[in-house]
Design a protein around this motif. Sequence first.
Motif, PDB file in Angstrom:
ATOM      1  N   ASN A  83       0.849  -1.184   0.000  1.00  0.00           N
ATOM      2  CA  ASN A  83       0.000   0.000   0.000  1.00  0.00           C
ATOM      3  C   ASN A  83       0.892   1.244   0.000  1.00  0.00           C
ATOM      4  N   TRP A  84       0.270   2.411  -0.104  1.00  0.00           N
ATOM      5  CA  TRP A  84       1.056   3.637  -0.251  1.00  0.00           C
ATOM      6  C   TRP A  84       1.964   3.874   0.946  1.00  0.00           C
ATOM      7  N   ARG A  85       1.487   3.555   2.162  1.00  0.00           N
ATOM      8  CA  ARG A  85       2.298   3.811   3.359  1.00  0.00           C
ATOM      9  C   ARG A  85       3.551   2.935   3.361  1.00  0.00           C
ATOM     10  N   GLU A  86       3.391   1.666   3.017  1.00  0.00           N
ATOM     11  CA  GLU A  86       4.544   0.778   2.966  1.00  0.00           C
ATOM     12  C   GLU A  86       5.532   1.218   1.888  1.00  0.00           C
ATOM     13  N   VAL A  87       5.015   1.683   0.762  1.00  0.00           N
ATOM     14  CA  VAL A  87       5.890   2.104  -0.327  1.00  0.00           C
ATOM     15  C   VAL A  87       6.651   3.372   0.042  1.00  0.00           C
ATOM     16  N   LEU A  88       5.975   4.335   0.654  1.00  0.00           N
ATOM     17  CA  LEU A  88       6.668   5.558   1.066  1.00  0.00           C
ATOM     18  C   LEU A  88       7.700   5.260   2.156  1.00  0.00           C
ATOM     19  N   ARG A  89       7.371   4.345   3.072  1.00  0.00           N
ATOM     20  CA  ARG A  89       8.351   3.957   4.094  1.00  0.00           C
ATOM     21  C   ARG A  89       9.545   3.268   3.440  1.00  0.00           C
ATOM     22  N   SER A  90       9.265   2.400   2.479  1.00  0.00           N
ATOM     23  CA  SER A  90      10.348   1.720   1.767  1.00  0.00           C
ATOM     24  C   SER A  90      11.215   2.706   0.994  1.00  0.00           C
ATOM     25  N   LEU A  91      10.589   3.700   0.359  1.00  0.00           N
ATOM     26  CA  LEU A  91      11.341   4.735  -0.347  1.00  0.00           C
ATOM     27  C   LEU A  91      12.311   5.431   0.607  1.00  0.00           C
ATOM     28  N   ALA A  92      11.813   5.818   1.767  1.00  0.00           N
ATOM     29  CA  ALA A  92      12.647   6.526   2.738  1.00  0.00           C
ATOM     30  C   ALA A  92      13.778   5.644   3.245  1.00  0.00           C
ATOM     31  N   GLU A  93      13.459   4.415   3.604  1.00  0.00           N
ATOM     32  CA  GLU A  93      14.469   3.536   4.195  1.00  0.00           C
ATOM     33  C   GLU A  93      15.534   3.122   3.185  1.00  0.00           C
ATOM     34  N   THR A  94      15.119   2.807   1.951  1.00  0.00           N
ATOM     35  CA  THR A  94      16.105   2.390   0.963  1.00  0.00           C
ATOM     36  C   THR A  94      16.969   3.561   0.498  1.00  0.00           C
ATOM     37  N   THR A  95      16.393   4.756   0.440  1.00  0.00           N
ATOM     38  CA  THR A  95      17.199   5.933   0.105  1.00  0.00           C
ATOM     39  C   THR A  95      18.249   6.173   1.179  1.00  0.00           C
ATOM     40  N   ARG A  96      17.837   6.093   2.430  1.00  0.00           N
ATOM     41  CA  ARG A  96      18.789   6.298   3.532  1.00  0.00           C
ATOM     42  C   ARG A  96      19.873   5.227   3.521  1.00  0.00           C
ATOM     43  N   ARG A  97      19.490   3.979   3.344  1.00  0.00           N
ATOM     44  CA  ARG A  97      20.483   2.899   3.328  1.00  0.00           C
ATOM     45  C   ARG A  97      21.476   3.079   2.179  1.00  0.00           C
ATOM     46  N   THR A  98      20.972   3.452   1.014  1.00  0.00           N
ATOM     47  CA  THR A  98      21.849   3.656  -0.137  1.00  0.00           C
ATOM     48  C   THR A  98      22.805   4.813   0.093  1.00  0.00           C
ATOM     49  N   ALA A  99      22.323   5.875   0.733  1.00  0.00           N
ATOM     50  CA  ALA A  99      23.182   7.029   1.012  1.00  0.00           C
ATOM     51  C   ALA A  99      24.299   6.668   1.981  1.00  0.00           C
ATOM     52  N   HIS A 100      24.039   5.782   2.919  1.00  0.00           N
ATOM     53  CA  HIS A 100      25.096   5.375   3.834  1.00  0.00           C
ATOM     54  C   HIS A 100      26.088   4.417   3.161  1.00  0.00           C
ATOM     55  N   GLN A 101      25.626   3.701   2.142  1.00  0.00           N
ATOM     56  CA  GLN A 101      26.544   2.842   1.393  1.00  0.00           C
ATOM     57  C   GLN A 101      27.377   3.653   0.401  1.00  0.00           C
ATOM     58  N   HIS A 102      26.803   4.754  -0.088  1.00  0.00           N
ATOM     59  CA  HIS A 102      27.493   5.660  -1.008  1.00  0.00           C
ATOM     60  C   HIS A 102      27.401   7.056  -0.402  1.00  0.00           C
ATOM     61  N   GLU A 103      28.305   7.380   0.502  1.00  0.00           N
ATOM     62  CA  GLU A 103      28.175   8.591   1.303  1.00  0.00           C
ATOM     63  C   GLU A 103      28.074   9.859   0.455  1.00  0.00           C
ATOM     64  N   TRP A 104      28.703   9.858  -0.697  1.00  0.00           N
ATOM     65  CA  TRP A 104      28.684  11.024  -1.587  1.00  0.00           C
ATOM     66  C   TRP A 104      27.285  11.335  -2.094  1.00  0.00           C
ATOM     67  N   LEU A 105      26.390  10.347  -2.043  1.00  0.00           N
ATOM     68  CA  LEU A 105      25.024  10.558  -2.519  1.00  0.00           C
ATOM     69  C   LEU A 105      24.346  11.686  -1.754  1.00  0.00           C
ATOM     70  N   ALA A 106      24.703  11.844  -0.472  1.00  0.00           N
ATOM     71  CA  ALA A 106      24.097  12.912   0.332  1.00  0.00           C
ATOM     72  C   ALA A 106      24.377  14.290  -0.246  1.00  0.00           C
ATOM     73  N   ASP A 107      25.488  14.436  -0.967  1.00  0.00           N
ATOM     74  CA  ASP A 107      25.839  15.727  -1.553  1.00  0.00           C
ATOM     75  C   ASP A 107      25.035  16.030  -2.812  1.00  0.00           C
ATOM     76  N   LEU A 108      24.400  15.010  -3.396  1.00  0.00           N
ATOM     77  CA  LEU A 108      23.673  15.198  -4.652  1.00  0.00           C
ATOM     78  C   LEU A 108      22.163  15.118  -4.486  1.00  0.00           C
ATOM     79  N   LEU A 109      21.702  14.514  -3.395  1.00  0.00           N
ATOM     80  CA  LEU A 109      20.260  14.409  -3.180  1.00  0.00           C
ATOM     81  C   LEU A 109      19.639  15.790  -3.054  1.00  0.00           C
ATOM     82  N   GLY A 110      18.468  15.943  -3.636  1.00  0.00           N
ATOM     83  CA  GLY A 110      17.755  17.201  -3.513  1.00  0.00           C
ATOM     84  C   GLY A 110      18.189  18.260  -4.492  1.00  0.00           C
ATOM     85  N   GLY A 111      19.024  17.893  -5.457  1.00  0.00           N
ATOM     86  CA  GLY A 111      19.437  18.846  -6.477  1.00  0.00           C
ATOM     87  C   GLY A 111      18.398  18.955  -7.573  1.00  0.00           C
ATOM     88  N   ARG A 112      18.851  19.278  -8.767  1.00  0.00           N
ATOM     89  CA  ARG A 112      17.903  19.449  -9.860  1.00  0.00           C
ATOM     90  C   ARG A 112      17.218  18.116 -10.167  1.00  0.00           C
TER      91      ARG A 112
END
Length: 226
Positions: A83-112
Amino acid sequence: MLVWERPEPPERPAPAPLSRERIVRAAIRLADANGLDAVSLRKVAAALDVGPMRLYGYIATKEELLDLMLDAVHAEIRPVGGNWREVLRSLAETTRRTAHQHEWLADLLGGRPQLGPNTLAGGEAVLAAMDGVDLDTVVPAVAAVNAYVVGAVRREITEQRAERSSGMDKRQWQTTYGPYLERTFATGRFPALATVVRDGPHLDADETFLAGLEFLLDGIEARISN
């Protein structure tokens, strides 16, 4: 023509075969090891043992390379759920996990806005999960989750970098600055802060992230239910 639509040059098996995928993977390895400052077309070419000019047939600028790197790691962000809640939670958690695996991603998130195929696939999965919810709610809801994740991830990564730079872990920091805070709170000037520090819940980074995310999802659910 954007890099996503521009065809690659014909393969050249010698002296070293190239492709955009090989170039991007080499750039990601450099960034994972030493941050975005370690990434340039010249440095990537050296890592692949080819001349820099060979890369220009595949990628015209460093900005294109960064776009391709960002989209490549978005393949690791695959929001799923029933459902939408599980998908939005998954989006948040997988984005965070990926950013910690690729720390440089934090510098590019939220750009254009990113237009690569992996990024678009993730966006499609999120929006498909919210089918049936009015767009006046969907758009700001997804934007709010993305903004929360970007802010939380950047704070966490910044704290990790500061910890490495200072050479002090959390316990050492508390030992160093704790007495100062106790003296300051003893003046009675900051009673609310003193109460939180002394009596509030001391959550770790995972608990803090998940608690904030649930608050946000509860608010979205309340809006949808109205």
